[in-house]
Design a protein around this motif. Structure first.
Motif, PDB file in Angstrom:
ATOM      1  N   SER A 201      50.952  44.933  46.790  1.00  0.00           N
ATOM      2  CA  SER A 201      51.086  46.241  47.436  1.00  0.00           C
ATOM      3  C   SER A 201      50.691  47.348  46.475  1.00  0.00           C
ATOM      4  O   SER A 201      51.199  47.408  45.349  1.00  0.00           O
ATOM      5  CB  SER A 201      52.538  46.454  47.895  1.00  0.00           C
ATOM      6  OG  SER A 201      52.885  45.516  48.890  1.00  0.00           O
ATOM      7  N   VAL A 202      49.767  48.199  46.911  1.00  0.00           N
ATOM      8  CA  VAL A 202      49.351  49.350  46.102  1.00  0.00           C
ATOM      9  C   VAL A 202      49.311  50.583  46.982  1.00  0.00           C
ATOM     10  O   VAL A 202      49.069  50.481  48.191  1.00  0.00           O
ATOM     11  CB  VAL A 202      47.965  49.131  45.439  1.00  0.00           C
ATOM     12  CG1 VAL A 202      47.980  47.908  44.529  1.00  0.00           C
ATOM     13  CG2 VAL A 202      46.871  49.014  46.478  1.00  0.00           C
ATOM     14  N   PRO A 203      49.543  51.752  46.411  1.00  0.00           N
ATOM     15  CA  PRO A 203      49.426  52.975  47.206  1.00  0.00           C
ATOM     16  C   PRO A 203      47.970  53.392  47.350  1.00  0.00           C
ATOM     17  O   PRO A 203      47.104  53.024  46.535  1.00  0.00           O
ATOM     18  CB  PRO A 203      50.203  54.006  46.362  1.00  0.00           C
ATOM     19  CG  PRO A 203      50.091  53.508  44.967  1.00  0.00           C
ATOM     20  CD  PRO A 203      50.048  52.006  45.056  1.00  0.00           C
ATOM     21  N   GLU A 204      47.702  54.124  48.388  1.00  0.00           N
ATOM     22  CA  GLU A 204      46.359  54.628  48.629  1.00  0.00           C
ATOM     23  C   GLU A 204      45.862  55.402  47.414  1.00  0.00           C
ATOM     24  O   GLU A 204      46.597  56.193  46.820  1.00  0.00           O
ATOM     25  CB  GLU A 204      46.361  55.536  49.860  1.00  0.00           C
ATOM     26  CG  GLU A 204      44.992  56.035  50.263  1.00  0.00           C
ATOM     27  CD  GLU A 204      45.036  56.821  51.564  1.00  0.00           C
ATOM     28  OE1 GLU A 204      46.128  56.926  52.159  1.00  0.00           O
ATOM     29  OE2 GLU A 204      43.979  57.312  51.994  1.00  0.00           O
TER      30      GLU A 204
ATOM     31  N   THR B 173      29.085  22.568  47.947  1.00  0.00           N
ATOM     32  CA  THR B 173      30.245  23.142  48.611  1.00  0.00           C
ATOM     33  C   THR B 173      30.900  24.171  47.704  1.00  0.00           C
ATOM     34  O   THR B 173      30.914  24.018  46.488  1.00  0.00           O
ATOM     35  CB  THR B 173      31.260  22.024  48.912  1.00  0.00           C
ATOM     36  OG1 THR B 173      30.591  20.981  49.608  1.00  0.00           O
ATOM     37  CG2 THR B 173      32.411  22.549  49.745  1.00  0.00           C
ATOM     38  N   LEU B 174      31.435  25.213  48.278  1.00  0.00           N
ATOM     39  CA  LEU B 174      32.252  26.152  47.526  1.00  0.00           C
ATOM     40  C   LEU B 174      33.711  25.744  47.641  1.00  0.00           C
ATOM     41  O   LEU B 174      34.154  25.267  48.683  1.00  0.00           O
ATOM     42  CB  LEU B 174      32.087  27.572  48.063  1.00  0.00           C
ATOM     43  CG  LEU B 174      30.722  28.234  47.864  1.00  0.00           C
ATOM     44  CD1 LEU B 174      30.716  29.621  48.493  1.00  0.00           C
ATOM     45  CD2 LEU B 174      30.389  28.331  46.380  1.00  0.00           C
ATOM     46  N   THR B 175      34.438  25.931  46.577  1.00  0.00           N
ATOM     47  CA  THR B 175      35.879  25.710  46.600  1.00  0.00           C
ATOM     48  C   THR B 175      36.543  27.066  46.745  1.00  0.00           C
ATOM     49  O   THR B 175      36.272  27.982  45.959  1.00  0.00           O
ATOM     50  CB  THR B 175      36.348  25.022  45.304  1.00  0.00           C
ATOM     51  OG1 THR B 175      35.662  23.775  45.155  1.00  0.00           O
ATOM     52  CG2 THR B 175      37.845  24.755  45.360  1.00  0.00           C
ATOM     53  N   PHE B 176      37.407  27.180  47.749  1.00  0.00           N
ATOM     54  CA  PHE B 176      38.072  28.444  48.025  1.00  0.00           C
ATOM     55  C   PHE B 176      39.516  28.413  47.539  1.00  0.00           C
ATOM     56  O   PHE B 176      40.199  27.387  47.623  1.00  0.00           O
ATOM     57  CB  PHE B 176      38.086  28.728  49.528  1.00  0.00           C
ATOM     58  CG  PHE B 176      36.779  29.249  50.046  1.00  0.00           C
ATOM     59  CD1 PHE B 176      35.754  28.381  50.382  1.00  0.00           C
ATOM     60  CD2 PHE B 176      36.571  30.611  50.194  1.00  0.00           C
ATOM     61  CE1 PHE B 176      34.542  28.858  50.856  1.00  0.00           C
ATOM     62  CE2 PHE B 176      35.370  31.100  50.663  1.00  0.00           C
ATOM     63  CZ  PHE B 176      34.348  30.227  50.993  1.00  0.00           C
ATOM     64  N   GLY B 177      39.983  29.569  47.072  1.00  0.00           N
ATOM     65  CA  GLY B 177      41.401  29.744  46.844  1.00  0.00           C
ATOM     66  C   GLY B 177      42.086  30.016  48.180  1.00  0.00           C
ATOM     67  O   GLY B 177      41.431  30.216  49.208  1.00  0.00           O
ATOM     68  N   LYS B 178      43.406  30.036  48.162  1.00  0.00           N
ATOM     69  CA  LYS B 178      44.159  30.261  49.403  1.00  0.00           C
ATOM     70  C   LYS B 178      44.213  31.741  49.783  1.00  0.00           C
ATOM     71  O   LYS B 178      44.644  32.078  50.874  1.00  0.00           O
ATOM     72  CB  LYS B 178      45.574  29.703  49.251  1.00  0.00           C
ATOM     73  CG  LYS B 178      45.606  28.185  49.089  1.00  0.00           C
ATOM     74  CD  LYS B 178      47.027  27.676  49.080  1.00  0.00           C
ATOM     75  CE  LYS B 178      47.107  26.194  48.778  1.00  0.00           C
ATOM     76  NZ  LYS B 178      46.384  25.376  49.750  1.00  0.00           N
ATOM     77  N   GLY B 179      43.782  32.597  48.868  1.00  0.00           N
ATOM     78  CA  GLY B 179      43.704  34.016  49.190  1.00  0.00           C
ATOM     79  C   GLY B 179      44.896  34.826  48.722  1.00  0.00           C
ATOM     80  O   GLY B 179      46.017  34.300  48.632  1.00  0.00           O
ATOM     81  N   THR B 180      44.633  36.090  48.427  1.00  0.00           N
ATOM     82  CA  THR B 180      45.681  37.055  48.077  1.00  0.00           C
ATOM     83  C   THR B 180      45.700  38.139  49.132  1.00  0.00           C
ATOM     84  O   THR B 180      44.667  38.753  49.423  1.00  0.00           O
ATOM     85  CB  THR B 180      45.416  37.705  46.705  1.00  0.00           C
ATOM     86  OG1 THR B 180      45.419  36.707  45.692  1.00  0.00           O
ATOM     87  CG2 THR B 180      46.474  38.760  46.392  1.00  0.00           C
ATOM     88  N   MET B 181      46.871  38.373  49.701  1.00  0.00           N
ATOM     89  CA  MET B 181      46.994  39.444  50.685  1.00  0.00           C
ATOM     90  C   MET B 181      47.186  40.769  49.954  1.00  0.00           C
ATOM     91  O   MET B 181      48.056  40.898  49.093  1.00  0.00           O
ATOM     92  CB  MET B 181      48.173  39.186  51.612  1.00  0.00           C
ATOM     93  CG  MET B 181      48.345  40.257  52.679  1.00  0.00           C
ATOM     94  SD  MET B 181      49.751  39.984  53.726  1.00  0.00           S
ATOM     95  CE  MET B 181      49.221  38.537  54.612  1.00  0.00           C
ATOM     96  N   LEU B 182      46.370  41.744  50.304  1.00  0.00           N
ATOM     97  CA  LEU B 182      46.462  43.081  49.724  1.00  0.00           C
ATOM     98  C   LEU B 182      46.950  44.044  50.804  1.00  0.00           C
ATOM     99  O   LEU B 182      46.408  44.063  51.910  1.00  0.00           O
ATOM    100  CB  LEU B 182      45.093  43.536  49.210  1.00  0.00           C
ATOM    101  CG  LEU B 182      44.996  44.997  48.748  1.00  0.00           C
ATOM    102  CD1 LEU B 182      45.850  45.222  47.494  1.00  0.00           C
ATOM    103  CD2 LEU B 182      43.548  45.377  48.476  1.00  0.00           C
ATOM    104  N   LEU B 183      47.960  44.813  50.467  1.00  0.00           N
ATOM    105  CA  LEU B 183      48.466  45.847  51.374  1.00  0.00           C
ATOM    106  C   LEU B 183      48.334  47.190  50.688  1.00  0.00           C
ATOM    107  O   LEU B 183      48.893  47.393  49.605  1.00  0.00           O
ATOM    108  CB  LEU B 183      49.935  45.577  51.726  1.00  0.00           C
ATOM    109  CG  LEU B 183      50.218  44.267  52.466  1.00  0.00           C
ATOM    110  CD1 LEU B 183      51.728  44.080  52.644  1.00  0.00           C
ATOM    111  CD2 LEU B 183      49.515  44.251  53.812  1.00  0.00           C
TER     112      LEU B 183
END
Lengths: 117, 112
Positions: B12-15, B99-109
């Motif tokens: 979580s980061v502020p605008e 093939t590319l190996t993907f991470g599971k992802g980081t959610m950014l808010l």
């Protein structure tokens, strides 16, 4: 970036029927196409990798007779979900990657949301 | 087994702030690295690719690669609420056949 078009974007089908999903690379020749499925709030799961003119390579646990992949040309790959069941309902996404040189980036289609009722 | 690791977040980061997203990869032979943005219910969209050590800037985005540490990062300057999404890191060989190996992802808010 390059354009990958996937069709249809949404499909609802009856249990036991088959559904075909198309994936086209519009402005480059895709040496390799990848098919993924993704459940809500989950990560991408690679189902199979296909190269033009050869049989697809399926990931462990993915039934090749249920998920038929055809990669007939450098710009078109299709995924057919045969005898679909409600548990096959998911978001299916294709990705295409170029042949080499600078363009080895992988671009995704818009995805197909499959609902089996 | 080739792996790409990301913190799942949410971050979580502020605008207006800088968002920093990190990724590590296990295959030392990886040659190409990508960052994708995925909005909820949509497919991933490529936002950055990087192939050599150092920084690569594109608008508000900067990708950083350190092959010795097997580390890739993405900085988003002047974060906007529209940047709120899941960011996927991917690694692979520099070949259209691999093939590319993907991470599971980081959610950014990004909060207004």
């Amino acid at each position: 970036g390059a354009v990958v078009s996937q069709h249809p974007s949404r499909v609802i089908c009856k249990s036991g029927t088959s559904v075909k999903i198309e994936c086209r690379s519009l402005d480059f020749q895709a040496t390799t196409m990848f098919w993924y499925r993704q459940f809500p709030k989950k990560s991408l799961m690679l189902m199979a990798t296909s190269n033009e003119g050869s049989k697809a390579t399926y990931e462990q646990g993915v039934e090749k007779d249920k998920f038929l992949i055809n990669h007939a040309s450098l710009t078109l790959s299709t995924l057919t979900v045969t005898s679909a069941h409600p548990e096959d309902s998911s978001f299916y996404i294709c990705s295409a990657r170029g042949g080499g040189g600078k363009n080895t980036e992988a671009f995704f289609g818009q995805g197909t949301r499959l609902t089996v009722v | 087994q080739k792996e790409v690791e990301q913190n799942s977040g949410p971050l979580s980061v502020p605008e207006g702030a800088i968002a920093s997203l990190n990724c590590t990869y296990s295959d030392r032979g990886s040659q190409s690295f990508f960052w994708y943005r995925q909005y909820s219910g949509k497919s991933p969209e490529l936002i950055m690719s990087i192939y050599s050590n150092g920084d690569k800037e594109d608008g508000r985005f900067t990708a950083q690669l350190n092959k010795a540490s097997q580390y890739v990062s993405l900085l988003i300057r002047d974060s906007q609420p529209s940047d709120s999404a899941t960011y996927l890191c991917a690694a692979g060989m520099n070949s259209g056949y691999s093939t590319l190996t993907f991470g599971k992802g980081t959610m950014l808010l990004v909060s207004p």
